[in-house]
Structure formats: structure tokens, C-alpha cells
Design an enzyme around this catalytic site. Structure first.
Site, PDB file in Angstrom:
ATOM      1  N   CYS A  69       0.874  -1.328   0.072  1.00 50.61           N
ATOM      2  CA  CYS A  69      -0.020   0.008   0.026  1.00 50.61           C
ATOM      3  C   CYS A  69       0.819   1.278   0.070  1.00 50.61           C
ATOM      4  CB  CYS A  69      -0.831  -0.029   1.242  1.00 50.61           C
ATOM      5  SG  CYS A  69      -1.815   1.596   1.548  1.00 50.61           S
ATOM      6  N   CYS A  72       0.163   3.764   2.898  1.00 51.20           N
ATOM      7  CA  CYS A  72       0.529   3.134   4.039  1.00 51.20           C
ATOM      8  C   CYS A  72       2.034   3.399   4.159  1.00 51.20           C
ATOM      9  CB  CYS A  72       0.342   1.716   4.064  1.00 51.20           C
ATOM     10  SG  CYS A  72      -1.387   1.317   4.118  1.00 51.20           S
TER      11      CYS A  72
END
Length: 144
Positions: A69, A72
Site C-alpha cells: 500500500c 501506508c
């Protein structure tokens, strides 16, 4: 002296009783003698998650993330900065939804990054999306 609070050791998972006024003087675990706070988020797996959420008297902020991600990865330094700012009054932990799919399913995590704030074993707030450190700290303070 105030009532002691329970803090789960980030290293050996032992439950420690620490007087609240001693939180700022770098308390150590009574079992393994390591510091109870390092200013770094703690990575948890499914086996350790429940103990840290339900046995800590401190609020626990969880970052649900995945290694693939992009947002993230971008938020990781902000989460680390938040750990330095918010400990020892809060425990910050990271849970990989890739490696811990059971927790993600149980808590109905649908997007990442998702931050969930727990107090006394119960979720009290949740927000999806990346944040910088100042916004993250403000969000936590508003929801405690």
C-alpha cells in the site's frame, strides 16, 4: 500515589502494574527488564493483538496497513513521529492486514491505511486514509 495502571510489555507481553505518575520515567518490565516504551510503534500479530488491546489500561492506536500500500508507506514516518509524541500515554501498534487477515476481517477493515483507537478493549474511533503527524496527533487527542 495513584492507582497503578496495567501496561503490556512490548517485548515479552507480560502485564506490568505501573503507577501513572511513573509513566514518564521510563518504566521497565518486571519480567524481562526491557523498557515499556521506546517511542516506536509496536508490530503485532493475531496472537498478541488481543492481549495488547484488552489488557492495557492505556489507550491503543492501531495502524492497519499492508506492505504493498503506497499511502501506508507514506504514512509510516508520521505514525512513528506520533509514537514519539504520544507515548507513554498511549500505545501505538501496527497490524499488517496481509499477515493478519483474521483481525482485519473480525474488525471489518475495508480500506487501508485505517487507524482504530481502542480504550479498555473497545474501539472508540476509526478513520481511513493517510495523515501527517500533526493531524494524526490532533485526531487522537480529539477522540480520547
Amino acid at each position: 500515589m495513584s492507582e497503578p495502571i496495567h501496561i503490556v510489555c512490548p517485548h515479552c507481553d507480560a502485564i506490568n502494574r505501573v503507577p501513572r505518575e511513573k509513566l514518564g520515567v521510563q518504566p521497565k518490565c518486571g519480567k524481562c527488564s526491557t523498557p515499556l516504551f521506546s517511542g516506536q510503534p509496536l508490530g503485532l500479530n493475531e496472537l498478541r493483538f488481543a492481549r495488547h488491546i484488552h489488557k492495557n489500561d492505556l489507550p491503543v492506536l492501531v495502524d492497519f496497513w499492508a506492505p504493498w500500500c503506497g499511502p501506508c508507506k507514506m504514512m509510516a514516518p508520521a505514525f512513528e513521529e506520533a509514537a514519539r509524541r504520544l507515548e507513554p500515554n498511549l500505545r501505538l501498534v501496527k497490524v499488517s492486514t496481509e499477515e493478519n487477515q483474521g483481525i482485519a476481517a473480525q474488525l471489518n477493515i475495508r480500506s487501508i491505511p485505517t487507524l482504530a483507537l481502542f480504550r479498555q478493549g473497545r474501539e472508540v474511533a476509526r478513520v481511513a486514509g493517510a495523515m501527517d503527524a500533526p493531524r494524526l496527533v490532533d485526531w487522537v487527542k480529539q477522540n480520547l
